[in-house]
Design a protein around this motif. Structure first.
Motif, PDB file in Angstrom:
ATOM      1  N   ARG A 117       0.981  -1.110   0.004  1.00  0.00           N
ATOM      2  CA  ARG A 117       0.203  -0.078   0.018  1.00  0.00           C
ATOM      3  C   ARG A 117       0.988   1.426   0.111  1.00  0.00           C
ATOM      4  NH1 ARG A 117      -2.743  -0.170   5.227  1.00  0.00           N
ATOM      5  NH2 ARG A 117      -1.339   1.350   5.774  1.00  0.00           N
ATOM      6  N   ARG A 118       1.895   1.289   0.885  1.00  0.00           N
ATOM      7  CA  ARG A 118       2.824   2.232   0.868  1.00  0.00           C
ATOM      8  C   ARG A 118       3.637   2.597  -0.385  1.00  0.00           C
ATOM      9  NH1 ARG A 118       2.192   6.524   3.931  1.00  0.00           N
ATOM     10  NH2 ARG A 118       1.048   5.710   6.074  1.00  0.00           N
ATOM     11  N   ALA A 119       4.032   1.412  -0.833  1.00  0.00           N
ATOM     12  CA  ALA A 119       4.643   1.425  -2.189  1.00  0.00           C
ATOM     13  C   ALA A 119       3.859   2.086  -3.230  1.00  0.00           C
ATOM     14  CB  ALA A 119       5.284  -0.010  -2.586  1.00  0.00           C
ATOM     15  N   ALA A 120       2.594   1.971  -3.227  1.00  0.00           N
ATOM     16  CA  ALA A 120       1.596   2.419  -4.074  1.00  0.00           C
ATOM     17  C   ALA A 120       1.243   3.825  -4.072  1.00  0.00           C
ATOM     18  CB  ALA A 120       0.372   1.681  -4.216  1.00  0.00           C
ATOM     19  N   GLY A 121       1.632   4.375  -2.669  1.00  0.00           N
ATOM     20  CA  GLY A 121       1.529   5.642  -2.428  1.00  0.00           C
ATOM     21  C   GLY A 121       0.055   5.880  -1.590  1.00  0.00           C
ATOM     22  N   ARG A 122      -0.432   5.073  -1.049  1.00  0.00           N
ATOM     23  CA  ARG A 122      -1.676   5.135  -0.251  1.00  0.00           C
ATOM     24  C   ARG A 122      -1.420   4.935   1.083  1.00  0.00           C
ATOM     25  NH1 ARG A 122      -3.166   0.711  -3.816  1.00  0.00           N
ATOM     26  NH2 ARG A 122      -3.479  -0.358  -1.654  1.00  0.00           N
ATOM     27  N   SER A 123      -2.599   5.567   1.821  1.00  0.00           N
ATOM     28  CA  SER A 123      -2.180   5.403   3.112  1.00  0.00           C
ATOM     29  C   SER A 123      -3.516   4.782   3.884  1.00  0.00           C
ATOM     30  CB  SER A 123      -2.074   6.867   4.079  1.00  0.00           C
ATOM     31  OG  SER A 123      -3.567   7.831   3.666  1.00  0.00           O
ATOM     32  N   THR A 124      -4.511   4.554   3.076  1.00  0.00           N
ATOM     33  CA  THR A 124      -5.658   3.605   3.856  1.00  0.00           C
ATOM     34  C   THR A 124      -5.569   2.312   3.135  1.00  0.00           C
ATOM     35  OG1 THR A 124      -7.397   4.290   2.421  1.00  0.00           O
ATOM     36  CG2 THR A 124      -7.086   5.449   4.575  1.00  0.00           C
ATOM     37  N   ASN A 125      -6.419   1.261   3.732  1.00  0.00           N
ATOM     38  CA  ASN A 125      -5.946   0.002   3.189  1.00  0.00           C
ATOM     39  C   ASN A 125      -7.014  -0.375   2.127  1.00  0.00           C
ATOM     40  OD1 ASN A 125      -4.773  -2.615   3.169  1.00  0.00           O
ATOM     41  ND2 ASN A 125      -5.864  -3.537   4.736  1.00  0.00           N
ATOM     42  N   LEU A 126      -8.286   0.229   2.286  1.00  0.00           N
ATOM     43  CA  LEU A 126      -9.383   0.168   0.994  1.00  0.00           C
ATOM     44  C   LEU A 126      -8.663   1.112  -0.099  1.00  0.00           C
ATOM     45  CD1 LEU A 126     -12.544   0.529   2.848  1.00  0.00           C
ATOM     46  CD2 LEU A 126     -11.500  -1.418   2.435  1.00  0.00           C
ATOM     47  N   VAL A 127      -8.765   0.232  -1.190  1.00  0.00           N
ATOM     48  CA  VAL A 127      -8.570   0.884  -2.231  1.00  0.00           C
ATOM     49  C   VAL A 127      -9.851   1.151  -3.071  1.00  0.00           C
ATOM     50  CG1 VAL A 127      -7.128   0.714  -4.720  1.00  0.00           C
ATOM     51  CG2 VAL A 127      -6.482  -0.825  -2.659  1.00  0.00           C
ATOM     52  N   GLN A 128      -9.864   2.544  -3.197  1.00  0.00           N
ATOM     53  CA  GLN A 128     -11.122   3.275  -3.884  1.00  0.00           C
ATOM     54  C   GLN A 128     -10.918   3.532  -5.354  1.00  0.00           C
ATOM     55  OE1 GLN A 128     -13.447   3.529  -1.381  1.00  0.00           O
ATOM     56  NE2 GLN A 128     -15.048   3.303  -2.790  1.00  0.00           N
ATOM     57  N   HIS A 129     -11.682   3.210  -6.188  1.00  0.00           N
ATOM     58  CA  HIS A 129     -11.367   3.135  -7.711  1.00  0.00           C
ATOM     59  C   HIS A 129     -12.926   3.963  -8.300  1.00  0.00           C
ATOM     60  CE1 HIS A 129      -9.226   3.691 -11.523  1.00  0.00           C
ATOM     61  NE2 HIS A 129     -10.267   2.843 -12.061  1.00  0.00           N
ATOM     62  N   GLY A 130     -13.196   5.155  -8.165  1.00  0.00           N
ATOM     63  CA  GLY A 130     -14.577   5.336  -8.460  1.00  0.00           C
ATOM     64  C   GLY A 130     -15.540   4.690  -7.611  1.00  0.00           C
ATOM     65  N   SER A 131     -16.277   4.059  -8.176  1.00  0.00           N
ATOM     66  CA  SER A 131     -17.507   3.461  -7.421  1.00  0.00           C
ATOM     67  C   SER A 131     -17.090   1.873  -7.119  1.00  0.00           C
ATOM     68  CB  SER A 131     -18.693   3.065  -8.166  1.00  0.00           C
ATOM     69  OG  SER A 131     -18.555   2.582  -9.440  1.00  0.00           O
ATOM     70  N   LEU A 132     -15.744   1.419  -7.470  1.00  0.00           N
ATOM     71  CA  LEU A 132     -15.300   0.328  -7.161  1.00  0.00           C
ATOM     72  C   LEU A 132     -14.477   0.379  -5.794  1.00  0.00           C
ATOM     73  CD1 LEU A 132     -14.407  -2.632  -8.210  1.00  0.00           C
ATOM     74  CD2 LEU A 132     -12.429  -1.527  -8.839  1.00  0.00           C
ATOM     75  N   LEU A 158      -6.843  -7.721 -10.806  1.00  0.00           N
ATOM     76  CA  LEU A 158      -7.293  -6.170 -10.111  1.00  0.00           C
ATOM     77  C   LEU A 158      -6.216  -5.516  -9.446  1.00  0.00           C
ATOM     78  CD1 LEU A 158      -9.848  -4.318 -10.268  1.00  0.00           C
ATOM     79  CD2 LEU A 158     -10.560  -5.619  -8.260  1.00  0.00           C
ATOM     80  N   GLN A 159      -5.835  -6.446  -8.250  1.00  0.00           N
ATOM     81  CA  GLN A 159      -4.710  -5.691  -7.351  1.00  0.00           C
ATOM     82  C   GLN A 159      -3.422  -5.308  -8.217  1.00  0.00           C
ATOM     83  OE1 GLN A 159      -4.053  -8.473  -4.246  1.00  0.00           O
ATOM     84  NE2 GLN A 159      -3.348  -6.815  -2.955  1.00  0.00           N
ATOM     85  N   ALA A 160      -2.993  -5.879  -9.107  1.00  0.00           N
ATOM     86  CA  ALA A 160      -1.927  -5.390  -9.970  1.00  0.00           C
ATOM     87  C   ALA A 160      -2.256  -4.265 -10.642  1.00  0.00           C
ATOM     88  CB  ALA A 160      -1.493  -6.719 -10.948  1.00  0.00           C
ATOM     89  N   LEU A 161      -3.305  -4.109 -11.288  1.00  0.00           N
ATOM     90  CA  LEU A 161      -3.747  -2.801 -12.074  1.00  0.00           C
ATOM     91  C   LEU A 161      -3.785  -1.728 -10.824  1.00  0.00           C
ATOM     92  CD1 LEU A 161      -6.236  -4.437 -14.605  1.00  0.00           C
ATOM     93  CD2 LEU A 161      -4.227  -3.225 -14.976  1.00  0.00           C
ATOM     94  N   LEU A 162      -4.591  -2.099  -9.896  1.00  0.00           N
ATOM     95  CA  LEU A 162      -4.851  -0.877  -8.786  1.00  0.00           C
ATOM     96  C   LEU A 162      -3.725  -0.396  -8.266  1.00  0.00           C
ATOM     97  CD1 LEU A 162      -8.002  -2.449  -7.101  1.00  0.00           C
ATOM     98  CD2 LEU A 162      -7.964  -0.332  -8.467  1.00  0.00           C
ATOM     99  N   ASN A 163      -2.724  -1.295  -8.026  1.00  0.00           N
ATOM    100  CA  ASN A 163      -1.327  -1.049  -7.468  1.00  0.00           C
ATOM    101  C   ASN A 163      -0.585  -0.123  -8.343  1.00  0.00           C
ATOM    102  OD1 ASN A 163      -1.656  -1.915  -4.756  1.00  0.00           O
ATOM    103  ND2 ASN A 163      -0.923  -3.880  -5.406  1.00  0.00           N
ATOM    104  N   ASN A 164      -0.686   0.056  -9.649  1.00  0.00           N
ATOM    105  CA  ASN A 164       0.044   0.693 -10.300  1.00  0.00           C
ATOM    106  C   ASN A 164      -0.803   1.624 -11.285  1.00  0.00           C
ATOM    107  OD1 ASN A 164       2.870  -0.665 -10.321  1.00  0.00           O
ATOM    108  ND2 ASN A 164       1.234  -2.447 -10.417  1.00  0.00           N
TER     109      ASN A 164
END
Lengths: 221, 440
Positions: A117-132, A158-164
């Motif tokens: 998560r940190r490597a992807a630059g996020r600080s919360t665990n939930l990944v929000q992508h629009g309504s996803l 999905l995770q690979a795409l969301l992380n990059n």
């Protein structure tokens, strides 16, 4: 998530590999530093779990060698040595986290996800992508609040795409995130997974860049 | 008593004693010289007066005026004088001379006249007797003055040299003091060497000794730390395997669950083996007594050692036994452990299809157990570290304590262990354990 486990003890390694797989993480295992270096050079990994007591080279030496050669992969050190100096030295050599043996599988998984998560630059665990919405800890996906059932490979994709986000991933990079390097992959398997993902989450979730690879599509409102 | 006080006492006392003896000796010498000199003066005065009296005309000799002027010469020097006729009649006398001064025979004498002591000299010439005299009391006062005027500078010099000595010793001992200070200021766990610069040659060996002691301490601490780290590693690794596999078993189902439980059990066995080896090592190296344990002969030991090895491996071992009725003077359980550990290593590090030979033969003093395998042998470098705790060849699955235990037992009970590659290939470990006396 595709992790590389560098651990010389076969019994410990088989346990970690089985445990991580049960948590939806693709794991490859190598037992010494030379193989670890070769694996990292040849494949894309999201994260590495490193044991310090390797037979051919000290884990710390391997880590500093990797960092010197520009390898920026998140590394979690797993070791039985508990002296504070060891831990400090590990973090200073470029490790991102440190876990003492014996550990809880759930803690290891949580730490790996936090590092990613940190490597992807996020600080919360939930990944929000629009309504996803994707929760890496529980591996659950919701679309406009409704739960969506995804297979293990689809989740990994999905995770690979969301992380990059905003990055174009080559088919090889995507495959590395989905499969261990000793797994045989059908030539059109990736296309099948992408097809399924589009069917379940909407066609805009994966963008195909012709001749280059794939990218996370723009978020849908 | 501090070194400084000791030095001060030894040097100061001998110094004072030497000077005291010297001064007594000097005093005695000066006193006798002084006495001789004053006596000499009395005699000279008497002879001079006699000479002067003889030159006076006979007529005036009986008058009292002229002789008095003659006597004035000696009276000025504080010498009393009396001139008499040979028949005893007094011709002249200095005004301070007591009556009866001349009533004596020729030569020196010491007399008390009117309560005062006098030292006198009487000289006879031409029928006249000249007596000169000093007051003894005045002589003593004079002597006291001389002694006093030399003693005061002498005492000052002596006290001064004692003070100089005190500071000199302090200055001389300064390097020792600085070492003491340096040691006192150190943290209890500091093991860095003391600096030997600016230290006199006599103290340098001391600094070197302290440094070599510190060096050995550092080595011991380092070994201890490494041992603790290694032990933690050796115990935590199988524990991790057990814990992880149990957690996997809880999550998994069917065959995978079964596999994980089996793996957990393998981990438990490894943990148990390592713990047992550590306990044996602790027992052998610790202050425990094995006195009451049974002794066994060579055959018994070999058989029990083989019993501890899993069946399929045991079949690879060929035992050659030479009859010997003496018992091994090492407690049975430990003797068995040594032989089994050597067999374990041979079986572990030689190919599965090759035999391992165990030769047991005894002599009058020792029982020899030779374990011979047909494996790749051991490099010279590995032979150097093979006894180290937790060292193991490559990624072998042993505890890394087997040879450490053999070594510890051999050292404790006075045996010998020889490791060597066989000229024909393979490896040979020869263990010689002492045998008990005939009566045992």
């Amino acid at each position: 998530m595709h992790a590389l486990l560098i651990e010389d003890d076969a019994l410990v390694a088989s346990g970690i590999v089985a445990g991580l797989r049960l948590h939806g993480i693709t794991v490859d295992h190598v037992a010494n530093a030379a193989r670890a270096k070769a694996a990292l050079d040849a494949h894309h990994f999201d994260i590495a779990v490193l044991d310090l007591g390797l037979p051919d080279e000290d884990g710390m030496a391997l880590l500093s060698r990797l960092r010197r050669s520009g390898q920026s992969i998140p590394v979690l050190i797993l070791t039985a040595r508990d002296a504070v100096e060891d831990r400090v030295a590990g973090l200073q050599e470029g490790a991102d986290d440190y876990l003492l043996k014996p550990f809880d599988l759930t803690e290891l998984v949580a730490r790996l996800q936090a590092l990613l998560r940190r490597a992807a630059g996020r600080s919360t665990n939930l990944v929000q992508h629009g309504s996803l919405c994707f929760n890496p800890a529980t591996q659950q996906v919701t679309l406009k609040g409704a739960a969506v059932e995804l297979s293990r490979r689809e989740l990994a994709l999905l995770q690979a795409l969301l992380n990059n986000p905003k990055r174009v991933l080559t088919p090889e990079q995507v495959k590395d995130s989905l499969y261990g390097f000793d797994e045989s992959v059908e030539s059109n398997a990736l296309n099948v997974h992408i097809h399924h993902l589009r069917r379940k989450l909407g066609p805009g979730i994966v963008e195909t860049i012709r001749g280059v690879g794939y990218r996370l599509g723009d978020p849908e409102p | 008593m501090t070194l400084r006080l000791r030095l001060m006492a030894i040097i100061g006392l001998s110094f004072t004693l030497l000077w005291a003896v010297t001064s007594v000796w000097m005093y005695v010498h000066v006193r006798s010289e002084f006495r001789d000199a004053l006596d000499e003066r009395l005699a000279a005065s008497a002879r001079m007066v006699a000479g002067l009296v003889a030159q006076l005309p006979e007529t005036t000799a009986t008058k009292s005026a002229s002789p008095f002027s003659v006597l004035d010469v000696v009276a000025k020097d504080g010498v009393a004088c009396e001139v008499r006729q040979a028949n005893g009649g007094v011709i002249a006398r200095t005004f301070d001379s007591p009556k009866g001064l001349g009533a004596t025979s020729a030569g020196y004498s010491t007399r008390t006249i009117n309560g005062q002591q006098w030292r006198s000299y009487t000289f006879e010439q031409n029928g006249k007797r000249v007596t000169t005299a000093d007051r003894v009391e005045r002589r003593l006062a004079l002597l006291r003055n001389i002694v006093l005027s030399t003693a005061v500078p002498f005492l000052v010099a002596m006290v001064g040299s004692l003070i100089v000595l005190w500071f000199g010793i302090r200055k001389g001992l300064a390097p020792l003091e600085s070492i003491r200070q340096a040691l006192a200021d150190r943290k209890p766990d500091a093991t860095t060497p003391l600096r030997a610069t600016r230290v006199p040659g006599e103290i340098r060996p001391l600094v070197h000794t302290i440094n070599s002691l510190l060096d050995r301490t550092r080595g011991a601490i380092e070994r201890e730390r490494r041992f603790t780290g290694d032990a933690a590693h050796e115990l935590r690794t199988p524990l991790t395997a057990v814990k992880t596999h149990i957690q996997v078993a809880r999550l998994a189902e069917g065959e995978e669950k079964q596999r994980s439980l089996e793996s957990a059990e393998v981990g438990v066995q490894r943990l148990q083996h390592t713990l047992e080896q550590l306990l044996v090592l602790a027992r052998v190296e610790g202050p425990f007594n094995f006195g009451s344990e049974d002794l066994a002969d060579g055959m018994e030991i070999a058989r029990m050692a083989l019993d501890g090895i899993v069946t399929e491996q045991r079949q690879r071992v060929h035992v050659a036994y030479q009859e010997h009725d003496r018992k091994v003077a090492v407690p049975r359980t430990l003797a068995v452990t040594t032989v089994r550990n050597l067999l374990d290593n041979a079986l572990r590090y030689s190919p599965q299809n090759t035999p391992v030979k165990l030769d047991v033969s005894g002599s009058a003093t020792a029982m020899a157990f030779s374990v011979l395998d047909e494996g790749p042998g051991m490099s010279a470098k590995d032979q150097g570290t093979a006894m180290a705790r937790f060292w193991r060849h490559g990624s072998g699955q042993g505890s890394g304590l087997g040879l450490s235990i053999v070594d510890a037992i051999v050292k404790r009970f006075g045996g010998e262990l020889e490791l060597a590659n066989r000229p024909s290939g393979g490896f040979k470990a020869e263990l010689r354990l002492p045998v008990a006396g005939q009566d045992d």
